[in-house]
Design a protein around this motif. Structure first.
Motif, PDB file in Angstrom:
ATOM      1  N   LEU A  27       0.808  -1.225   0.000  1.00 32.09           N
ATOM      2  CA  LEU A  27       0.000   0.000   0.000  1.00 32.09           C
ATOM      3  C   LEU A  27       0.839   1.272   0.000  1.00 32.09           C
ATOM      4  O   LEU A  27       0.346   2.336  -0.365  1.00 32.09           O
ATOM      5  N   TRP A  28       2.097   1.178   0.353  1.00 35.27           N
ATOM      6  CA  TRP A  28       2.996   2.326   0.405  1.00 35.27           C
ATOM      7  C   TRP A  28       3.502   2.746  -0.968  1.00 35.27           C
ATOM      8  O   TRP A  28       4.082   3.813  -1.122  1.00 35.27           O
ATOM      9  N   ILE A  29       3.275   1.923  -1.984  1.00 32.87           N
ATOM     10  CA  ILE A  29       3.866   2.160  -3.311  1.00 32.87           C
ATOM     11  C   ILE A  29       3.499   3.524  -3.897  1.00 32.87           C
ATOM     12  O   ILE A  29       4.338   4.183  -4.490  1.00 32.87           O
ATOM     13  N   ALA A  30       2.290   3.952  -3.735  1.00 33.45           N
ATOM     14  CA  ALA A  30       1.877   5.243  -4.301  1.00 33.45           C
ATOM     15  C   ALA A  30       2.689   6.397  -3.722  1.00 33.45           C
ATOM     16  O   ALA A  30       2.979   7.375  -4.422  1.00 33.45           O
ATOM     17  N   ASP A  31       3.096   6.272  -2.475  1.00 39.04           N
ATOM     18  CA  ASP A  31       3.890   7.325  -1.831  1.00 39.04           C
ATOM     19  C   ASP A  31       5.347   7.335  -2.290  1.00 39.04           C
ATOM     20  O   ASP A  31       6.052   8.297  -2.055  1.00 39.04           O
ATOM     21  N   HIS A  32       5.802   6.284  -2.932  1.00 39.76           N
ATOM     22  CA  HIS A  32       7.196   6.178  -3.357  1.00 39.76           C
ATOM     23  C   HIS A  32       7.382   6.533  -4.836  1.00 39.76           C
ATOM     24  O   HIS A  32       8.411   6.224  -5.418  1.00 39.76           O
ATOM     25  N   ARG A  33       6.405   7.151  -5.416  1.00 39.48           N
ATOM     26  CA  ARG A  33       6.509   7.631  -6.804  1.00 39.48           C
ATOM     27  C   ARG A  33       6.174   9.121  -6.802  1.00 39.48           C
ATOM     28  O   ARG A  33       5.066   9.523  -7.175  1.00 39.48           O
TER      29      ARG A  33
END
Length: 75
Positions: A27-33
Protein backbone atom coordinates in the motif's frame (compact mmCIF):
# COMPACT_ATOMS: atom_id res chain seq x y z
CA UNK A 1 11.18 -8.08 1.76
CA UNK A 2 12.20 -11.30 -0.02
CA UNK A 3 9.37 -13.17 -1.77
CA UNK A 4 11.24 -16.14 -3.15
CA UNK A 5 14.58 -17.82 -3.73
CA UNK A 6 15.69 -18.91 -7.18
CA UNK A 7 19.11 -20.14 -6.03
CA UNK A 8 20.57 -21.04 -2.66
CA UNK A 9 24.08 -22.51 -2.58
CA UNK A 10 25.38 -22.60 0.99
CA UNK A 11 28.75 -24.05 -0.03
CA UNK A 12 29.52 -21.11 -2.31
CA UNK A 13 27.67 -18.69 -0.01
CA UNK A 14 25.48 -17.57 -2.89
CA UNK A 15 21.81 -16.63 -2.85
CA UNK A 16 19.56 -15.26 -5.57
CA UNK A 17 16.30 -13.86 -4.31
CA UNK A 18 13.39 -11.94 -5.78
CA UNK A 19 10.75 -9.49 -4.67
CA UNK A 20 7.67 -8.45 -6.63
CA UNK A 21 5.81 -5.27 -5.80
CA UNK A 22 2.11 -4.70 -6.35
CA UNK A 23 -0.28 -1.88 -5.55
CA UNK A 24 -2.63 -4.44 -3.99
CA UNK A 25 -0.15 -5.86 -1.45
CA UNK A 26 2.22 -2.91 -0.98
CA UNK A 27 0.00 0.00 0.00
CA UNK A 28 3.00 2.33 0.41
CA UNK A 29 3.87 2.16 -3.31
CA UNK A 30 1.88 5.24 -4.30
CA UNK A 31 3.89 7.32 -1.83
CA UNK A 32 7.20 6.18 -3.36
CA UNK A 33 6.51 7.63 -6.80
CA UNK A 34 6.85 11.37 -6.18
CA UNK A 35 7.01 12.33 -9.88
CA UNK A 36 4.50 11.22 -12.51
CA UNK A 37 7.38 10.98 -15.01
CA UNK A 38 8.90 8.05 -13.09
CA UNK A 39 7.98 4.73 -14.64
CA UNK A 40 8.43 2.82 -11.38
CA UNK A 41 8.27 3.69 -7.67
CA UNK A 42 11.51 4.34 -5.80
CA UNK A 43 12.89 1.77 -3.39
CA UNK A 44 14.48 3.40 -0.35
CA UNK A 45 17.99 2.74 0.95
CA UNK A 46 16.47 1.37 4.17
CA UNK A 47 14.55 -1.22 2.16
CA UNK A 48 17.78 -2.26 0.44
CA UNK A 49 19.54 -2.64 3.82
CA UNK A 50 16.64 -4.74 5.09
CA UNK A 51 16.95 -6.96 2.02
CA UNK A 52 20.73 -7.35 2.48
CA UNK A 53 20.24 -8.27 6.13
CA UNK A 54 17.48 -10.73 5.25
CA UNK A 55 19.76 -12.33 2.63
CA UNK A 56 22.53 -12.62 5.22
CA UNK A 57 20.12 -14.38 7.60
CA UNK A 58 19.28 -16.89 4.84
CA UNK A 59 22.97 -17.64 4.21
CA UNK A 60 24.03 -17.54 7.85
CA UNK A 61 20.99 -18.48 9.98
CA UNK A 62 23.17 -19.11 13.05
CA UNK A 63 24.33 -15.46 13.11
CA UNK A 64 22.37 -12.35 14.05
CA UNK A 65 22.70 -8.80 12.79
CA UNK A 66 23.71 -6.75 15.82
CA UNK A 67 23.96 -3.29 14.30
CA UNK A 68 24.29 -1.48 11.04
CA UNK A 69 25.42 1.90 12.30
CA UNK A 70 28.32 2.23 9.87
CA UNK A 71 26.34 1.00 6.85
CA UNK A 72 24.72 4.35 6.15
CA UNK A 73 26.29 7.77 6.35
CA UNK A 74 24.26 10.94 6.30
CA UNK A 75 25.91 14.11 5.02
Amino acid sequence: MIDGLSLLDLRREHVEASRSFSRRNDLWIADHRPLKSLAHPLVSAIMMLETFMESARILYPHLQVRACARCVSWT
